[in-house]
Design an enzyme around this catalytic site. Structure first.
Site, PDB file in Angstrom:
ATOM      1  CB  CYS A 169      -0.993  -0.039   1.185  1.00 28.13           C
ATOM      2  SG  CYS A 169      -1.578  -1.512   1.371  1.00 28.13           S
ATOM      3  N   PRO A 219       1.846   7.560  -1.445  1.00 29.06           N
ATOM      4  CG  PRO A 219       2.004   9.692  -0.786  1.00 29.06           C
ATOM      5  CD  PRO A 219       1.244   8.391  -0.398  1.00 29.06           C
ATOM      6  CE  LYS A 264       4.690   5.273   6.602  1.00 29.16           C
ATOM      7  NZ  LYS A 264       3.980   6.413   6.023  1.00 29.16           N
ATOM      8  CG  ASP A 322      -5.911  -7.107  -3.517  1.00 31.61           C
ATOM      9  OD1 ASP A 322      -5.274  -6.873  -2.470  1.00 31.61           O
ATOM     10  OD2 ASP A 322      -7.097  -7.420  -3.464  1.00 31.61           O
ATOM     11  CB  CYS A 329      -2.214   7.407   9.389  1.00 28.37           C
ATOM     12  SG  CYS A 329      -3.204   7.159   7.993  1.00 28.37           S
TER      13      CYS A 329
END
Length: 445
Positions: free
Chosen positions: A261, A264, A267, A309, A378
């Site tokens: 995931c 943007p 990380k 996925d 988050c």
């Protein structure tokens, strides 16, 4: 929209004004001229209140417009959403009956201009009256004129006795946050600053404040693309709390790491600059494209981007580590995205927690024995943080590797008794705050 409970002490209801047209702004017959700022802000707030549509979604649909108008609309809408609960409470005694939701949204925009953006009263009132006329809501123009004029005269008195911090958080979230709620809410009414993560060896841009963790901070409203070094890929935007999970993975140089995931890409960039061989996985095509664009700007030629996925994708060979920044309610980002407070519901957290368990189980199959998973969200919700780690440990196949005091010496308040990393928007208020994050380090056994 979630209506907050009354919190006015002994103050009784006030006499409501009539909805009859009156005053300077009610006699206009000509169609008002366009006002891109208020029109877009109105669409944003109505989208949140009526359709649970994210702020950014409405912005993306707005089409071409002047950057200044778009920025002003974003600021007006975000300010309205930050104060929506308390402003709704303030308006209640001024209304004889509940107006249609679009009218209520327009009134909230007017109150936000008067009380929180220091817009001159004639402009704050006039722009909302004109807005209602443009949107086919002219019968409510007189009501808006009367109500907003009263707020402009008596705003300070009307706010007396309101527990704004509590009212501006939906009751279910306040209850879920428990003893932390008051501390968390300290970060609600401030715009988030711009935090940067720098490439190793990059110079700190002029006027940037270097934080103890190594992030560099600029005031809210700073345009990152205008900073020297942006086009050269010397840095990227990343909240100080969001930059910590990769640092808590330890030395990843020479290791194979999967970033799930990944968009943007902040990380991903951290991992690549730390010497890891990185595969960045992102399911959604638009987000994957944004990931590729950022990787290109940052000149990270060695990163492999996979559009897939994460629940079904498998690496060709087992890897040393996986960073799982799992899809979550994102309640920890409310300083930047105040809409999240009004869009999310308890059932969303339940569904997300189930998906997070599935992600954790999928990660285990990607790792070598002894490999590390850094789980991060988050979110401020226990169900998405410590409870997910506890559930994973109970299912077996993992052991917790707590973060040490030394690892979190630059942000000691974020270390929990269990050895988790946990921040919230009320921390570091003297420095401008931070997003809410949870992270835990688990080892496959």
């Amino acid at each position: 929209m979630n209506k907050p409970t009354t919190n006015r002490g002994s103050r009784g209801p006030r006499k409501a004004p009539s909805g009859k047209p009156s005053g300077k702004f009610s006699g206009r017959s000509a169609r008002p001229s366009a006002d891109p700022t208020r029109d877009l802000a109105f669409d944003i707030v109505c989208g949140v209140v009526e359709h649970r549509r994210m702020l950014e979604t409405t912005l993306d649909r707005a089409g071409a417009m002047e950057a200044r108008d778009r920025s002003s609309a974003h600021r007006l809408a975000a300010t309205t959403l930050r104060h929506m609960g308390s402003m709704t409470e303030l308006l209640q005694p001024l209304l004889r009956r509940e107006p249609p939701e679009p009218v209520r949204c327009a009134l909230l925009l007017g109150v936000a201009q008067l009380l929180h953006l220091e817009t001159p009263p004639h402009a704050a009132v006039g722009t909302i009256v004109d807005l209602l006329r443009r949107r086919g809501l002219a019968p409510f123009a007189g009501l808006a004129n009367a109500v907003l004029r009263r707020v402009s005269r008596e705003g300070a008195t009307l706010r007396e006795g309101l527990d704004e911090a509590r009212l501006d958080v939906p009751p279910w979230l306040w209850s879920a946050w428990g003893a932390r709620a008051r501390a968390i809410s300290r970060g609600l009414h401030r715009e988030a600053p711009l935090d940067l993560t720098l490439q190793p060896g990059a110079a700190v841009p002029n006027d940037g404040e270097e934080l103890p963790t190594g992030s560099v901070r600029f005031p809210a409203g700073t345009r990152i693309a205008e900073l020297e070094g942006f086009e050269d890929g010397a840095f990227w935007a990343q909240d100080v709390a969001a930059a910590m999970p990769v640092r808590l993975m330890g030395d990843v140089s020479g290791k194979t790491v999967v970033d799930l995931c990944a968009a943007p890409g902040g990380k991903t960039a951290q991992l690549a600059h730390a010497g890891a061989t990185v595969t960045a996985v992102e399911r959604e095509a638009p987000r994957a494209e944004r990931l590729r664009e950022n990787i290109k700007r940052l000149k990270l030629e060695t990163v492999q981007v996979v559009e897939a996925d994460a629940l079904t994708w498998k690496p060709k060979d087992a890897v040393d580590a996986v960073l799982l920044d799992a899809p979550c309610s994102a309640t920890g980002t409310f300083r930047r995205h105040p809409d999240v407070l009004w869009i999310k519901r308890p059932r969303d957290v339940v569904a997300l927690a189930e998906a997070q368990d599935n992600f954790i189980d999928a990660v285990r199959d990607m790792l070598k024995p002894g490999g590390m998973m850094l789980y991060a969200v988050c979110s401020l919700q226990d169900e998405e943080g410590p409870e997910r780690v506890a559930a994973a440990l109970e299912r077996g196949g993992w052991r917790l590797d707590p973060f040490s005091e030394d690892e979190l010496s630059s942000m000691a308040a974020a270390r929990t008794a269990e050895g988790y990393f946990r921040t919230h928007p009320g921390l570091w208020q003297d420095r401008g705050g931070m997003d809410g994050f949870f992270a835990a380090r688990l080892i496959r056994v």
